[in-house]
Design an enzyme around this catalytic site. Structure first.
Site, PDB file in Angstrom:
ATOM      1  N   ARG A   1       0.757  -1.229  -0.074  1.00  0.00           N
ATOM      2  CA  ARG A   1      -0.006   0.047  -0.043  1.00  0.00           C
ATOM      3  C   ARG A   1       0.997   1.221   0.093  1.00  0.00           C
ATOM      4  O   ARG A   1       0.421   2.319  -0.674  1.00  0.00           O
ATOM      5  CB  ARG A   1      -1.008   0.041   1.301  1.00  0.00           C
ATOM      6  CG  ARG A   1      -1.820   1.049   1.281  1.00  0.00           C
ATOM      7  CD  ARG A   1      -2.559   1.008   2.633  1.00  0.00           C
ATOM      8  NE  ARG A   1      -3.834   1.775   2.756  1.00  0.00           N
ATOM      9  CZ  ARG A   1      -4.564   2.201   3.991  1.00  0.00           C
ATOM     10  NH1 ARG A   1      -4.122   1.741   5.024  1.00  0.00           N
ATOM     11  NH2 ARG A   1      -5.529   3.005   3.648  1.00  0.00           N
TER      12      ARG A   1
ATOM     13  N   ASN B   1      -7.576   6.253  -0.103  1.00  0.00           N
ATOM     14  CA  ASN B   1      -7.153   5.072  -0.349  1.00  0.00           C
ATOM     15  C   ASN B   1      -7.852   4.175   0.638  1.00  0.00           C
ATOM     16  O   ASN B   1      -7.653   4.248   1.948  1.00  0.00           O
ATOM     17  CB  ASN B   1      -5.535   4.822  -0.186  1.00  0.00           C
ATOM     18  CG  ASN B   1      -4.942   3.699  -0.556  1.00  0.00           C
ATOM     19  OD1 ASN B   1      -4.946   2.612   0.585  1.00  0.00           O
ATOM     20  ND2 ASN B   1      -4.196   3.278  -1.508  1.00  0.00           N
ATOM     21  N   SER B   2      -8.411   3.004   0.187  1.00  0.00           N
ATOM     22  CA  SER B   2      -9.498   2.175   0.993  1.00  0.00           C
ATOM     23  C   SER B   2      -8.641   1.302   2.065  1.00  0.00           C
ATOM     24  O   SER B   2      -7.490   1.037   1.897  1.00  0.00           O
ATOM     25  CB  SER B   2     -10.145   1.185   0.326  1.00  0.00           C
ATOM     26  OG  SER B   2     -11.016   2.088  -0.605  1.00  0.00           O
ATOM     27  N   GLN B   3      -9.466   1.263   3.136  1.00  0.00           N
ATOM     28  CA  GLN B   3      -8.936   0.414   4.246  1.00  0.00           C
ATOM     29  C   GLN B   3      -8.692  -1.111   3.802  1.00  0.00           C
ATOM     30  O   GLN B   3      -9.324  -1.529   2.975  1.00  0.00           O
ATOM     31  CB  GLN B   3     -10.031   0.129   5.210  1.00  0.00           C
ATOM     32  CG  GLN B   3      -9.937  -0.883   6.329  1.00  0.00           C
ATOM     33  CD  GLN B   3     -11.030  -0.841   7.227  1.00  0.00           C
ATOM     34  OE1 GLN B   3     -12.183  -0.637   7.032  1.00  0.00           O
ATOM     35  NE2 GLN B   3     -10.848  -1.453   8.461  1.00  0.00           N
TER      36      GLN B   3
END
Length: 191
Positions: free
Chosen positions: A20, A46-48
């Site tokens: 990530r 930026n998604s979990q």
């Protein structure tokens, strides 16, 4: 039911191959291990990681498939999807915000997966019907209703994973069969 979806090793392998941190703004990289959404600017996130993992498992991406990534943002999900389809597949990421398109393209290029790309979404158009149909569609933004224009872009045996009005949906063809998979919060889907 678990055997219908990707085994943990394929999804975990994609996460290991594309950490990530490489898809975050410099100021946020130190927080890459945080299991929550992180800002990428322009009111987008930026998604979990746990949510992305759950979505990828529901999507059940196979090597060689054609995948549409709606709301590509930083390019992280596009890179993960590209890893899952491999060089025989194709991934198209679409993003509405021009600066995020450039950010995502740069991040994706660093992964050296030329079978994936990110383009700027056309205003007023959800997805990209020019290259439809898609075997899989991942949507990382939340509409208030299930968008029929995205369902129409699925192949005959296609699968779409999309958060709608707070509920994660898995839509499968033929027949656009919808199943629910928990409650989630996402940024709103704009067209």
């Amino acid at each position: 039911m678990a055997d219908k979806f990707l085994p943990p090793d394929r999804v975990a392998g994609a996460f290991r191959a594309h950490p990530r941190a490489g898809f975050l703004r410099r100021a946020e990289r130190r927080r890459a291990a945080h299991d929550g959404p992180l800002s990428i600017g322009h009111a987008q996130t930026n998604s979990q990681p746990r949510t992305v993992e759950a979505m990828l498992r529901l999507l059940d991406v196979r090597p060689g498939q054609r995948v549409l990534d709606v709301g590509a943002g930083s390019g992280w999900t596009t890179a993960l999807l590209a890893h899952l389809v491999g060089p025989a597949g194709r991934v198209l990421g679409v993003e509405l915000e021009p600066e995020l398109v450039r950010f995502g393209q740069k991040n994706l290029a660093a992964t050296r997966q030329p079978w994936a790309r990110i383009i700027e979404a056309r205003p007023g158009v959800l997805g990209d019907d020019r290259e439809a149909p898609y075997d899989r569609i991942l949507v990382s933004a939340e509409p208030a209703r299930l968008p029929t224009e995205l369902v129409a872009q699925l192949s005959d045996e296609g699968v779409m994973v999309i958060p709608v009005a707070g509920t994660m949906l898995r839509v499968t063809n033929p027949g656009a069969v919808v199943t629910e998979h928990g409650r989630y919060r996402f940024v709103p889907l704009r067209d």
